[in-house]
Enzyme design. Structure first.
Site, PDB file in Angstrom:
ATOM      1  N   THR A   1       3.389 -22.158 -13.857  1.00 28.34           N
ATOM      2  CA  THR A   1       4.192 -23.330 -14.196  1.00 28.34           C
ATOM      3  C   THR A   1       5.353 -22.897 -15.079  1.00 28.34           C
ATOM      4  OG1 THR A   1       2.860 -23.889 -16.155  1.00 28.34           O
ATOM      5  CG2 THR A   1       2.178 -24.844 -14.037  1.00 28.34           C
TER       6      THR A   1
ATOM      7  N   GLY B   1       8.236 -21.658 -13.966  1.00 29.56           N
ATOM      8  CA  GLY B   1       8.507 -20.327 -13.436  1.00 29.56           C
ATOM      9  C   GLY B   1       9.947 -20.042 -13.076  1.00 29.56           C
TER      10      GLY B   1
ATOM     11  N   GLY C   1      12.855 -16.870 -17.766  1.00 33.94           N
ATOM     12  CA  GLY C   1      12.109 -16.318 -18.888  1.00 33.94           C
ATOM     13  C   GLY C   1      10.785 -15.699 -18.520  1.00 33.94           C
TER      14      GLY C   1
ATOM     15  N   TYR D   1       5.118 -28.427 -32.617  1.00 33.29           N
ATOM     16  CA  TYR D   1       5.080 -27.339 -31.642  1.00 33.29           C
ATOM     17  C   TYR D   1       3.920 -26.398 -31.947  1.00 33.29           C
ATOM     18  CZ  TYR D   1       6.549 -22.986 -29.339  1.00 33.29           C
ATOM     19  OH  TYR D   1       6.591 -21.838 -28.590  1.00 33.29           O
TER      20      TYR D   1
END
Length: 252
Positions: free
Chosen positions: A12, A14, A17, A153
């Protein structure tokens, strides 16, 4: 090495990076790879960059925060290959500002993608995942050190590492291993978006004992290791890829 010959992997997030680098690594080692993203144009560009033989890669537009999108994704994979052997739950997002400035929308966005999205990616993948398969979750070095502008986060990344431990226990009877990776400062599009200051790279590199930012390929190599039979006796663990950022002080 061809550790993934004829195996099927889902990545996922994809399109760039670490996700794109991992897709390339697994393809090079023989896998069939499905990649997801929220933008079809970026998916098309990623598929072109990967340059795989016809039928080796599929792209599926999907938002991991949407259960309906994930259900559609798994149906596509089932039609395409019938099963999964590897899942890299990589899609993630971040809002980086002081806690006092975090809005409810910020909170919901981060948690929807970074925690809910990971949980339901794995849950919906499990019926397709063959016994003996591997799940790898992208966590973060902020599990281990407080970063003042990353409260929600960091909390979401701590949650998904804990998920690796609990699912590692739960799925062990099927021989399915579950681990996480915690990248440090990795030179990716997301890193550069979060660090627009031209001096940020030098500042961050100075915190790292190895003296440089990492690369997406460094993370891809770690994911490939954890997903392969080379890590057959490793589950419920977190592998930190950070150049020593978390555990060491740079030499003077």
């Amino acid at each position: 090495m061809k550790r993934f010959t004829n195996k099927t992997a889902l990545i996922t997030g994809g399109t760039s990076g670490m996700g794109l680098a991992t897709a390339r690594r697994l393809l090079d080692e023989g896998a069939y790879v499905a990649i997801t993203g929220r933008d079809q144009a970026r998916l098309d560009a990623a598929a072109t960059r990967l340059g795989a033989a016809p039928g080796r890669v599929i792209t599926v537009r999907a938002d991991v925060a949407s259960r309906a999108d994930l259900d559609h994704l798994m149906r596509r994979i089932e039609t395409w290959r019938g099963h999964l052997d590897v899942v890299f739950a990589n899609a993630g997002t971040g809002v980086f500002k002081p806690s006092a400035e975090i809005t409810e929308d910020d909170f919901d966005h981060i948690v929807d993608v970074d925690f809910k999205g990971v949980f339901f990616t794995l849950q919906t993948a499990l019926p397709l995942l063959r016994d003996g398969g591997a799940l790898v979750i992208n966590a973060s070095w902020t599990l281990y050190r407080g970063l003042p502008i990353a409260s929600v986060y960091s909390a979401s990344k701590a949650a998904v590492h804990n998920l690796a431990r609990t699912l590692g226990s739960e799925l062990a009877p099927r021989g399915i291993r579950v681990n996480s990776v915690s990248p440090g400062y990795i030179d990716t599009e997301m890193y550069r978006d979060a660090n627009p200051d031209p001096d940020a790279e030098a500042r961050n590199a100075a915190e790292v004992p190895l003296g440089a930012l990492g690369h997406a390929d460094d993370v891809a190599a770690a994911v490939a290791f954890l997903a392969s039979d080379d890590a057959a006796y490793i589950t419920g663990q977190d592998l930190v890829i950070d150049g020593g950022l978390v555990g060491s002080v740079p030499a003077a």
